[in-house]
Design a protein around this motif. Structure first.
Motif, short mmCIF file in Angstrom:
data_model
loop_
_atom_site.label_atom_id
_atom_site.label_comp_id
_atom_site.label_asym_id
_atom_site.label_seq_id
_atom_site.Cartn_x
_atom_site.Cartn_y
_atom_site.Cartn_z
N ALA A 81 0.83 -1.21 0.00
CA ALA A 81 0.00 0.00 0.00
C ALA A 81 0.86 1.26 0.00
O ALA A 81 0.55 2.22 -0.70
CB ALA A 81 -0.94 -0.01 1.20
N LYS A 82 1.94 1.25 0.78
CA LYS A 82 2.84 2.42 0.80
C LYS A 82 3.51 2.61 -0.56
O LYS A 82 3.68 3.74 -1.01
CB LYS A 82 3.90 2.24 1.88
N GLN A 83 3.90 1.51 -1.19
CA GLN A 83 4.59 1.62 -2.47
C GLN A 83 3.68 2.14 -3.57
O GLN A 83 4.14 2.85 -4.46
CB GLN A 83 5.18 0.28 -2.87
N ILE A 84 2.40 1.77 -3.54
CA ILE A 84 1.51 2.22 -4.61
C ILE A 84 0.73 3.48 -4.24
O ILE A 84 0.03 4.03 -5.07
CB ILE A 84 0.53 1.10 -5.04
N GLY A 85 0.85 3.93 -2.99
CA GLY A 85 0.21 5.16 -2.58
C GLY A 85 -1.27 5.00 -2.27
O GLY A 85 -2.06 5.91 -2.58
N THR A 86 -1.66 3.89 -1.68
CA THR A 86 -3.04 3.67 -1.30
C THR A 86 -3.10 3.33 0.19
O THR A 86 -2.08 3.25 0.86
CB THR A 86 -3.69 2.51 -2.08
N SER A 87 -4.30 3.10 0.66
CA SER A 87 -4.47 2.69 2.05
C SER A 87 -4.36 1.17 2.15
O SER A 87 -4.43 0.45 1.16
CB SER A 87 -5.84 3.13 2.56
N TYR A 88 -4.19 0.72 3.39
CA TYR A 88 -4.15 -0.72 3.64
C TYR A 88 -5.44 -1.38 3.19
O TYR A 88 -5.42 -2.45 2.59
CB TYR A 88 -3.91 -0.98 5.13
N ARG A 89 -6.54 -0.74 3.47
CA ARG A 89 -7.85 -1.31 3.12
C ARG A 89 -8.01 -1.47 1.61
O ARG A 89 -8.54 -2.46 1.13
CB ARG A 89 -8.97 -0.42 3.69
N THR A 90 -7.55 -0.51 0.86
CA THR A 90 -7.63 -0.60 -0.60
C THR A 90 -6.74 -1.73 -1.10
O THR A 90 -7.14 -2.50 -1.98
CB THR A 90 -7.22 0.73 -1.25
N ALA A 91 -5.54 -1.84 -0.55
CA ALA A 91 -4.64 -2.92 -0.96
C ALA A 91 -5.24 -4.27 -0.61
O ALA A 91 -5.17 -5.22 -1.41
CB ALA A 91 -3.28 -2.76 -0.29
N ARG A 92 -5.83 -4.38 0.56
CA ARG A 92 -6.46 -5.64 0.94
C ARG A 92 -7.64 -5.97 0.04
O ARG A 92 -7.84 -7.12 -0.36
CB ARG A 92 -6.91 -5.60 2.40
N SER A 93 -8.41 -4.97 -0.32
CA SER A 93 -9.54 -5.19 -1.22
C SER A 93 -9.07 -5.65 -2.59
O SER A 93 -9.71 -6.51 -3.22
CB SER A 93 -10.37 -3.91 -1.36
N LEU A 94 -7.97 -5.10 -3.06
CA LEU A 94 -7.41 -5.56 -4.34
C LEU A 94 -6.95 -7.00 -4.22
O LEU A 94 -7.18 -7.82 -5.11
CB LEU A 94 -6.25 -4.67 -4.76
N TRP A 95 -6.28 -7.33 -3.13
CA TRP A 95 -5.75 -8.67 -2.94
C TRP A 95 -6.86 -9.71 -2.85
O TRP A 95 -6.76 -10.80 -3.42
CB TRP A 95 -4.88 -8.72 -1.69
N LEU A 96 -7.94 -9.37 -2.16
CA LEU A 96 -9.05 -10.31 -1.98
C LEU A 96 -10.02 -10.33 -3.16
O LEU A 96 -10.92 -11.15 -3.19
CB LEU A 96 -9.81 -9.97 -0.69
N GLY A 97 -9.85 -9.43 -4.10
CA GLY A 97 -10.73 -9.40 -5.26
C GLY A 97 -12.02 -8.66 -5.04
O GLY A 97 -12.95 -8.78 -5.83
N GLU A 98 -12.11 -7.89 -3.95
CA GLU A 98 -13.31 -7.10 -3.70
C GLU A 98 -13.42 -5.95 -4.69
O GLU A 98 -14.51 -5.53 -5.04
CB GLU A 98 -13.30 -6.57 -2.27
N ILE A 99 -12.29 -5.44 -5.13
CA ILE A 99 -12.26 -4.45 -6.21
C ILE A 99 -11.93 -5.23 -7.47
O ILE A 99 -10.80 -5.64 -7.70
CB ILE A 99 -11.20 -3.36 -5.96
N ASP A 100 -12.95 -5.46 -8.28
CA ASP A 100 -12.76 -6.31 -9.46
C ASP A 100 -12.77 -5.53 -10.76
O ASP A 100 -12.66 -6.12 -11.84
CB ASP A 100 -13.80 -7.42 -9.49
N ASP A 101 -12.88 -4.22 -10.68
CA ASP A 101 -12.87 -3.39 -11.88
C ASP A 101 -11.43 -3.17 -12.34
O ASP A 101 -10.63 -2.58 -11.61
CB ASP A 101 -13.54 -2.05 -11.57
N PRO A 102 -11.07 -3.64 -13.53
CA PRO A 102 -9.68 -3.44 -13.99
C PRO A 102 -9.34 -1.98 -14.27
O PRO A 102 -8.17 -1.62 -14.35
CB PRO A 102 -9.59 -4.29 -15.26
#
Length: 119
Positions: A35-56
């Motif tokens: 999350a720090k490397q891409i400039g997002t929050s932990y929650r956003t990174a976790r959502s990406l990892w778990l597939g909760e954010i599925d919009d490419p």
């Protein structure tokens, strides 16, 4: 199937950004670092990892893919510089007087590549 493919693509990009997948028990720290490397929050990174954010086309997915491409290019540049240095060392060891100009050129190219790698 397409959903699984896009999730794996973002996951693979996150692994490329971090350099390695999370080990057993270190996923929270690993996601924080990503999350720090891409400039997002932990929650956003976790959502990406778990597939909760599925919009490419989501901004965070694009940021992960962009940072993954940069990280991959930096690793490839470092490997190329290492190959140049190894080749220069071999040429210098075998025929020091014949290939001195080529050795100098290879070492200069490696320095330039490493200099670009750090920026």
């Amino acid at each position: 199937m397409l959903e699984k493919l896009s999730k794996m693509c973002v996951r693979q990009a996150m692994i490329d950004v971090a350099g390695s997948p999370p080990g057993y028990g270190e996923q929270p720290r690993w996601l924080t670092a990503v999350a720090k490397q891409i400039g997002t929050s932990y929650r956003t990174a976790r959502s990406l990892w778990l597939g909760e954010i599925d919009d490419p086309d989501h901004w965070a997915a694009k940021a992960v893919k962009r940072e993954a491409a940069i990280a991959k290019a930096k690793r490839e540049a470092a490997e190329l510089a290492k190959q140049f240095e190894n080749l220069a060392g071999k040429l210098n060891a075998k025929h020091q007087d014949i290939y001195s100009a080529d050795v100098a050129a290879l070492l200069d190219a490696a320095r330039v590549i490493r200099g670009l790698d750090r920026t």
